[in-house]
Write a protein that holds these residues in place. Structure first.
Motif, short mmCIF file in Angstrom:
data_model
loop_
_atom_site.label_atom_id
_atom_site.label_comp_id
_atom_site.label_asym_id
_atom_site.label_seq_id
_atom_site.Cartn_x
_atom_site.Cartn_y
_atom_site.Cartn_z
N CYS A 156 0.81 -1.22 0.00
CA CYS A 156 0.00 0.00 0.00
C CYS A 156 0.84 1.26 0.00
CB CYS A 156 -0.94 0.01 1.20
SG CYS A 156 -0.10 0.10 2.80
N ILE A 157 2.07 1.20 0.51
CA ILE A 157 2.90 2.40 0.60
C ILE A 157 3.18 2.97 -0.79
CG2 ILE A 157 5.16 3.29 1.28
CD1 ILE A 157 3.26 2.76 3.61
N LYS A 158 3.55 2.13 -1.72
CA LYS A 158 3.81 2.59 -3.09
C LYS A 158 2.54 3.12 -3.73
CE LYS A 158 6.76 3.03 -6.48
NZ LYS A 158 7.95 3.93 -6.36
N GLU A 159 1.41 2.47 -3.45
CA GLU A 159 0.12 2.92 -4.01
C GLU A 159 -0.23 4.31 -3.48
OE1 GLU A 159 -2.02 1.37 -6.07
OE2 GLU A 159 -1.03 -0.58 -6.30
N ILE A 160 -0.05 4.51 -2.19
CA ILE A 160 -0.34 5.82 -1.59
C ILE A 160 0.59 6.88 -2.15
CG2 ILE A 160 -0.32 7.12 0.58
CD1 ILE A 160 -1.09 4.50 2.00
N PHE A 161 1.86 6.55 -2.28
CA PHE A 161 2.84 7.49 -2.81
C PHE A 161 2.47 7.92 -4.23
CE2 PHE A 161 6.72 8.10 -5.35
CZ PHE A 161 7.26 9.21 -4.70
N ASN A 162 2.15 6.97 -5.09
CA ASN A 162 1.78 7.30 -6.47
C ASN A 162 0.50 8.12 -6.53
OD1 ASN A 162 3.99 5.92 -7.51
ND2 ASN A 162 2.88 4.00 -7.75
N ALA A 163 -0.47 7.78 -5.68
CA ALA A 163 -1.72 8.54 -5.66
C ALA A 163 -1.48 9.98 -5.22
CB ALA A 163 -2.72 7.86 -4.74
N MET A 164 -0.61 10.16 -4.22
CA MET A 164 -0.30 11.50 -3.76
C MET A 164 0.42 12.31 -4.83
SD MET A 164 0.78 11.01 0.24
CE MET A 164 1.25 12.73 0.36
N ASN A 165 1.27 11.66 -5.61
CA ASN A 165 1.93 12.35 -6.72
C ASN A 165 0.92 12.92 -7.70
OD1 ASN A 165 4.55 11.92 -5.85
ND2 ASN A 165 4.87 10.10 -7.10
N THR A 166 -0.06 12.08 -8.04
CA THR A 166 -1.09 12.51 -8.99
C THR A 166 -1.90 13.67 -8.44
OG1 THR A 166 -1.27 10.26 -9.89
CG2 THR A 166 -3.12 11.75 -10.28
N CYS A 167 -2.33 13.56 -7.19
CA CYS A 167 -3.18 14.60 -6.61
C CYS A 167 -2.40 15.89 -6.36
CB CYS A 167 -3.79 14.10 -5.30
SG CYS A 167 -4.97 12.75 -5.53
N ALA A 168 -1.14 15.78 -5.98
CA ALA A 168 -0.32 16.98 -5.75
C ALA A 168 -0.17 17.77 -7.04
CB ALA A 168 1.03 16.60 -5.19
N ASP A 169 -0.09 17.07 -8.18
CA ASP A 169 0.04 17.75 -9.47
C ASP A 169 -1.21 18.54 -9.81
OD1 ASP A 169 2.59 16.81 -9.83
OD2 ASP A 169 2.00 15.11 -11.11
N LEU A 170 -2.33 18.20 -9.20
CA LEU A 170 -3.58 18.93 -9.44
C LEU A 170 -3.65 20.23 -8.65
CD1 LEU A 170 -6.09 15.92 -9.21
CD2 LEU A 170 -5.09 16.92 -11.28
N HIS A 171 -2.68 20.43 -7.75
CA HIS A 171 -2.66 21.61 -6.89
C HIS A 171 -1.28 22.27 -6.92
CE1 HIS A 171 -6.55 20.57 -4.93
NE2 HIS A 171 -6.16 19.34 -5.20
N PRO A 172 -0.89 22.83 -8.07
CA PRO A 172 0.43 23.45 -8.16
C PRO A 172 0.51 24.70 -7.30
CG PRO A 172 -0.86 23.95 -10.11
CD PRO A 172 -1.65 22.94 -9.33
N ASP A 173 1.72 25.05 -6.89
CA ASP A 173 1.92 26.27 -6.12
C ASP A 173 1.53 27.48 -6.94
OD1 ASP A 173 2.87 24.84 -3.99
OD2 ASP A 173 4.97 24.99 -4.61
N ALA A 174 0.99 28.49 -6.27
CA ALA A 174 0.63 29.72 -6.96
C ALA A 174 1.88 30.39 -7.51
CB ALA A 174 -0.09 30.67 -6.01
N PRO A 175 1.80 31.02 -8.71
CA PRO A 175 2.97 31.69 -9.28
C PRO A 175 3.53 32.72 -8.32
CG PRO A 175 1.20 31.57 -10.89
CD PRO A 175 0.62 31.12 -9.57
N GLY A 176 4.86 32.66 -8.12
CA GLY A 176 5.51 33.64 -7.26
C GLY A 176 5.37 33.37 -5.78
N SER A 177 4.80 32.17 -5.40
CA SER A 177 4.59 31.89 -3.98
C SER A 177 5.88 31.54 -3.27
CB SER A 177 3.59 30.75 -3.81
OG SER A 177 4.07 29.58 -4.44
N ASP A 178 6.85 30.97 -4.04
CA ASP A 178 8.09 30.53 -3.42
C ASP A 178 9.25 31.48 -3.63
OD1 ASP A 178 7.30 27.13 -4.26
OD2 ASP A 178 6.92 28.23 -2.41
N GLU A 179 9.27 32.12 -4.78
CA GLU A 179 10.38 33.01 -5.07
C GLU A 179 9.93 34.13 -5.97
OE1 GLU A 179 12.15 30.37 -8.79
OE2 GLU A 179 13.18 30.38 -6.86
N GLU A 180 10.63 35.23 -5.91
CA GLU A 180 10.28 36.38 -6.71
C GLU A 180 10.70 36.15 -8.15
OE1 GLU A 180 11.95 39.85 -5.07
OE2 GLU A 180 10.83 39.75 -3.20
N GLY A 181 9.92 36.69 -9.08
CA GLY A 181 10.24 36.54 -10.48
C GLY A 181 11.44 37.39 -10.86
#
Length: 254
Positions: A156-181
């Protein structure tokens, strides 16, 4: 978004099963149930006890001590497109809904160098309300498979990891949230505070006709930068240098 406390366990009908989602085209993308990518029960969470106390929602879990760490047993995980849900049904019903942007890192690891597990580094603060990095609180959370202490079922660990990868890609960081352009306006640049016109040109030029303190990319340019070339010094040609080079592209009219 901040981590939310849940006092009722999610229901199967709250989600769209992944297989159903893959087999049909949704009639609408608005108000649809979140897709459930993975669901497993019988998990155990491990985290530093001191860190768990930093968040009221996590502090509600029933825990057992293991040295400096706390174990949260009999946890069910729901990896869905909206958020990551961890829920404990006994001895009391309590859980958390974790927004994916709050998951700074997730990776597979070896718990105590032997058992396949999933490590997560969570931000316990709402990113929109924290101004100082020193105020950021984090939680190092490890998800352990069922029967991790005796006969672990680690599939299940690999399954959870892969599922989280997919879902995290659906919620990208907002532009400029981490560093200035790279295109942030330099307030010291000529004309940064307003238009340069014929009426105010003298405010930006020195006695030799150069811009004062011409700066690009944080470095002051050398002599001659920003020089305004008098008309009488210009070459006699019309196009390019002495009328050569661009004659085939541009034609003088009027």
């Amino acid at each position: 978004m901040a981590i939310r406390h849940l006092d009722a366990a999610p229901k199967t009908e709250d989600f769209t099963p992944l297989q159903e989602h893959q087999e049909q085209t949704p009639t609408t993308f608005f108000g649809a149930k979140p897709v459930l990518y993975a669901r497993y029960a019988g998990l155990t969470l491990s985290a530093p006890a001191e860190q768990l106390q930093q968040n009221a929602a996590f502090f509600r879990f029933n825990t057992e001590s293991e040295g400096e760490d706390a174990l949260i047993k009999d946890v069910e995980i729901f990896v869905n497109a909206e958020d990551l849900i961890l829920f404990q049904t006994t001895p009391t019903s309590t859980g958390v809904a974790i927004p994916y942007p709050s998951i700074g890192l997730h990776a597979t690891m070896k718990y105590k160098s032997t058992v396949e597990a999933l490590y997560m580094n969570l931000s316990l603060n709402d990113a929109e309300t924290v101004n100082d990095e020193e105020d950021i609180q984090t939680l190092e959370l490890t998800i352990l498979p069922p029967s991790y202490a005796s006969n672990p079922d680690t599939a299940c660990i690999k399954e959870i990891f892969n599922a989280m990868n997919t879902c995290a890609d659906l919620h990208p960081d907002a532009p400029g949230s981490d560093e200035e352009g790279d295109d942030v306006l330099d307030e010291t640049a000529p004309g940064a505070s307003g238009w340069i016109t014929a009426e105010n040109m003298d405010e930006y030029l020195d006695d030799d006709g150069n811009f004062r303190g011409t700066v690009i990319g944080g470095e002051e340019l050398g002599p001659g930068a920003g020089t305004v070339r008098p008309r009488e010094d210009a070459d006699d040609g019309v196009n390019g240098i002495n009328g050569e080079g661009h004659g085939d592209k541009y034609h003088r009219t009027g």
